[in-house]
Design an enzyme around this catalytic site. Structure first.
Site: not given
Lengths: 256, 317, 317, 256
Positions: C121, D54-56
């Protein structure tokens, strides 16, 4: 009608002549002082769609007349701007290629368009330590450049004491060879003439301002300068240009 | 000098990153700075300079500090003249173009009494950014071929393995401390910045300690109601000091513009005899006031009202 | 493949960067995309997916497109099943963990009918960032030693000249086109984004063309009143399409949450016979509706109201 | 009082046991599913000052009970957050060193703690193509890791088919040699036991859950696992933990 050459200051002439070099629709990265003022003038005259970038992180502002910022890092630079970003981000626009013209002033320049704003005299033991590069080095490294500065022998030297902002370095391919494969000096606008550069990166005269002689230019230049016999001439500042300029800088912060 | 990665990780690991109260006064904040630290100053030129903290560092007689900043204005004169620091890394150094070249900067640099290490503006930003990202360098395309690069010992050129192009690598900068003034933050250090952010965000992420001065302390509830307005996260922050007018005589975006008459006065004072002038300035405005408000009072209510009126005007459009 | 710098500069130089009207409809926007383009999709997973534009690209029967995104959800199924693209570069690919592994993705990848190139990612983010910064690579410290890196041909390892540490270089990604949905922008393309911005900003700066779909078009005056809220600058944008509910059935932060019943329906439809199910879905929701509003009507007003109520609730705290 | 081991699901056990591994004041980077739920549970119980990432792009949120996000990229993840940043920025916090614990689920793991969420079977011709790494590779490359997953023979294999998220690679110094000089697997929390790693990066049992025998653990592991004779045991889930957990996930999105 046009007006007499003694009815404006050399700073006003610098502003107007360099403003003319900017085209509508361009993105111009403008330094503080004359460039900021000239870019704003162009925006008010022939280039309403000119997008001005300031080093402080401003994209597309409309400077308010009489409220000229003393640096490019203050809120006065951000009036009616389209976007504000960090200093690093706005400088990266130069590297990404979004800037059509880099526009700055200069303290000392040489025949290859190298600019010095760091040291006068010997670097280790200078007679004057100047403020330095700011974004100048980045702008000159990465964009097509217009420089506005008064033409004097002490400012137009054969070789600058220190290359703060790169022009064509030692001429020929030396700029490209150093790793600077894009951008480069395009025009030097002075109070005497419009200067350009030949294929070897050497400075030459493109046009003389009204009433200026080739001798005047030579006398005020510290190196030999190519001037064509039938050199073209710039049109004198118009009343419209002068009045628009004086409205922008009523306190004569930059056009004194 | 680039910090080796394990050392950078260790320093960050050792920090207390919990959500905790960090409100303190200027003197306590000054104690978070040790002699010999590298200090990054937020803001740029005459904007959002953390003057109140610098003021307290000078009064605390700190020593051997190294400073770095995007562009350095009068605070650089005072750093050299007060003796708290002998090296400044930046891209431009003088009060501002309209005031000419700083006589104090010239005195210290031309006589080799102090060092001004000149980097291109973007390279300063990318050094903080590399530090913020936890990588040892950033690649860039400017500065090559210039004497600015030639005079810096800590640069590397490489041939890009993808394109074969020549690329310049600038070293990461992870300051020991970053001093940043903001319009608003909560007592944990979550900060909202208005207008121009300069290099402050990267600086905060890169530094091993961050001290915020702020015009106002707001509630954490207010921060959590619009988390997308937070620009600096609490866990990077070690101290929060509420100091209204903490940038005087410089600007704080949307709150007050630079105090131009005072800056003219300073330029005039240091023009003829720079050292005598700056010493007089330090004595009057730095050493004699009992506290920051007394410093503000010395500058005067007329200037405060004038700068504030101009400052707020940005929102009148 | 990293664009060589002069080519990247040329493409950017050739663009019309002037402040101009760019409002158009979905069909006109689709014409800005050429067969064979590399398209970066804004948002992530089920959030701020530029579905209206993707919908029009599929209806326009585009071919040989390559897509990249932070994380790919059902739009990836539809890209493969509609035949507009045969390669997707991303870090994760399925509708969402609660719906299990996408049967459509499995069908295409396990039978080598299409390519899913897997990047970490962060490496996807740094590829866009390198592209946005105009450098050919970004240095990073993850992925090394893993089979994810082992399977990618376009990575380089280097020894850091400053620290002697092993560093991974990921190649810059400058997409031909970026498709980004925003809550608000003006007719020139100055965009304000609320909440999570994902990789959209770097994507917009890296791309050679940007097409915005937006919930609302606001005036440039409103943009200029708070320029520090602008996240994407107008000169990167080539097309602006006003499409309320342009992310359905995915989320648009603060406006509507994902359309969960519809997403459950899709998952169920493609569970047993993925190809039959996805074909039925495309016929019903992509090829038969006359326009985007008819597509929305098919999904139904109950779902629209439900998702909108949940979407707005973020501001009730 | 404690309650019978049959009165909770193995997912509930996973949540509670891994929540206990988180300490107050830590910064934890949590993946979607059990990690998101367990981190939120820890925040509600013994670690109110736990900062969840969180990854977001969310920093320090408070998830609302009954509104668990199906991914880490939705607005539900951002409720009462301290800050929102881009995905790249939040992942860079791992690299910068601001994260104390990386916390994720796993599909397949091997004796050196390597995780596979990409391919089952042969990579070129897989029996199952799984969704892939997401941020897993970055989290496992850069932080001290806790992994929560059910313990089954098919999931705990001698060597994973594909290293999606690096553990200790081939053990010994192989992880460091590859360039991953920080972070690494710390704890694997399963429905049977708490697992750790020896100095060679090989998995070992740290503690058994209530009522679990060493044979049960061995039967559900595809490789030889060191288990000390007098191995310690975890305390069973308390009513307080279970009720808090069930309040968070009333629809049993993750604890079914």
């Amino acid at each position: 009608m046009t007006i007499k050459a003694d009815s404006f200051t050399s700073s006003e002439l610098l502003c107007i002549m360099s403003a003319r070099a900017l085209k509508d629709g361009q993105v111009v990265f403008a330094g503080v002082g004359i460039p900021l003022l000239a870019a704003t003038l162009a925006q008010r005259l022939h280039a309403p769609g000119l997008t001005i970038l300031f080093e402080g992180g401003t994209i597309g502002p409309h400077i308010v007349p009489g409220e000229l910022p003393p640096t490019t890092n203050e809120q006065r630079c951000t009036r009616k701007a389209n976007m504000l970003v960090s200093i690093t981000e706005v400088l990266l626009l130069l590297q990404r290629g979004y800037v059509d013209i880099g526009f700055m002033g200069g303290a000392q320049i040489d025949k290859f368009g190298n600019l010095n704003s760091s040291f006068i005299g010997n670097v280790e033991n200078p007679s004057v330590r100047l403020p330095g590069t700011g974004g100048g080095n980045d702008i000159a490294s990465l964009s097509k450049m217009i420089v506005a500065m008064p033409q004097e022998k002490r400012r137009f030297v054969d070789k600058v004491d220190f290359i703060t902002s790169p022009g064509y370095l030692n001429g020929g391919s030396t700029r490209k060879d150093s790793g600077l494969i894009s951008g480069g000096m395009y025009r030097i606008v002075t109070d005497l003439a419009i200067l350009g550069f030949d294929e070897n990166g050497r400075m030459q005269v493109e046009a003389l301002h009204p009433g200026i002689t080739t001798d005047q230019v030579k006398e005020n230049t510290g190196f030999e300068l190519k001037i064509d016999e039938n050199i073209s001439r710039t049109d004198p500042p118009t009343e419209g240009e002068l009045s628009a300029l004086r409205i922008l800088d009523p306190d004569k912060v930059y056009i004194a | 000098m680039v910090l080796d990665y394990l050392e950078l990780r260790r320093r960050t690991q050792d920090r207390d990153k919990s959500l905790r109260e960090k409100v303190m006064n200027l003197e306590e904040a000054a104690n978070l700075v040790s002699d010999g630290d590298h200090i990054a100053l937020g803001g740029s030129t005459a904007s959002r300079t953390s003057f109140a903290l610098l003021w307290s560092l000078i009064r605390a007689k700190k020593k051997f500090l190294t400073f770095s900043r995007s562009i350095v204005s009068t605070e650089g004169d005072l750093i050299f003249a007060s003796g708290i620091g002998k090296e400044i890394q930046t891209s431009w150094f003088s009060q501002g173009i309209v005031w000419g070249v700083s006589r104090v900067m010239r005195h210290f640099t031309e006589n080799n009494l102090a060092t001004y290490k000149e980097w291109s503006h973007m390279s300063m930003g990318l050094r903080y950014r590399a530090g913020a990202m936890g990588v040892p360098f950033m690649p860039m395309r400017s500065m090559m071929g210039s004497d600015v690069a030639g005079r810096l010992e800590n640069l590397k050129e490489m041939i890009c393995p993808f394109t074969g192009e020549k690329i310049l690598l600038v070293p990461a900068l992870n300051p020991d401390v970053a001093l940043i003034h903001v319009q608003r933050c909560d007592s944990f250090g979550n900060a909202q910045l208005d207008g121009l952010t300069f290099m402050d965000i990267d600086m905060a992420m890169a530094a091993n300690r961050v001290i915020l001065t702020t015009e106002r302390i707001i509630s954490n509830d207010q921060i959590r109601r619009s988390p997308d307005l937070t620009k600096i996260p609490f866990f990077t922050v070690d101290g929060v000091v509420e100091v209204p007018y903490g940038c005087v005589p410089h600007e704080c975006y949307g709150v007050y513009e630079p105090f131009f008459p005072h800056m003219d006065y300073y330029a005039e004072l240091t023009r003829k005899d720079p050292m005598k002038g700056v010493k007089e300035y330090l004595d009057r405005f730095y050493y004699s006031p009992k506290n920051w408000n007394e410093y503000l009072a010395l500058i005067g209510i007329d200037e405060i009202f004038g700068a504030t009126q101009r400052g707020r005007s940005i929102y009148d459009d």
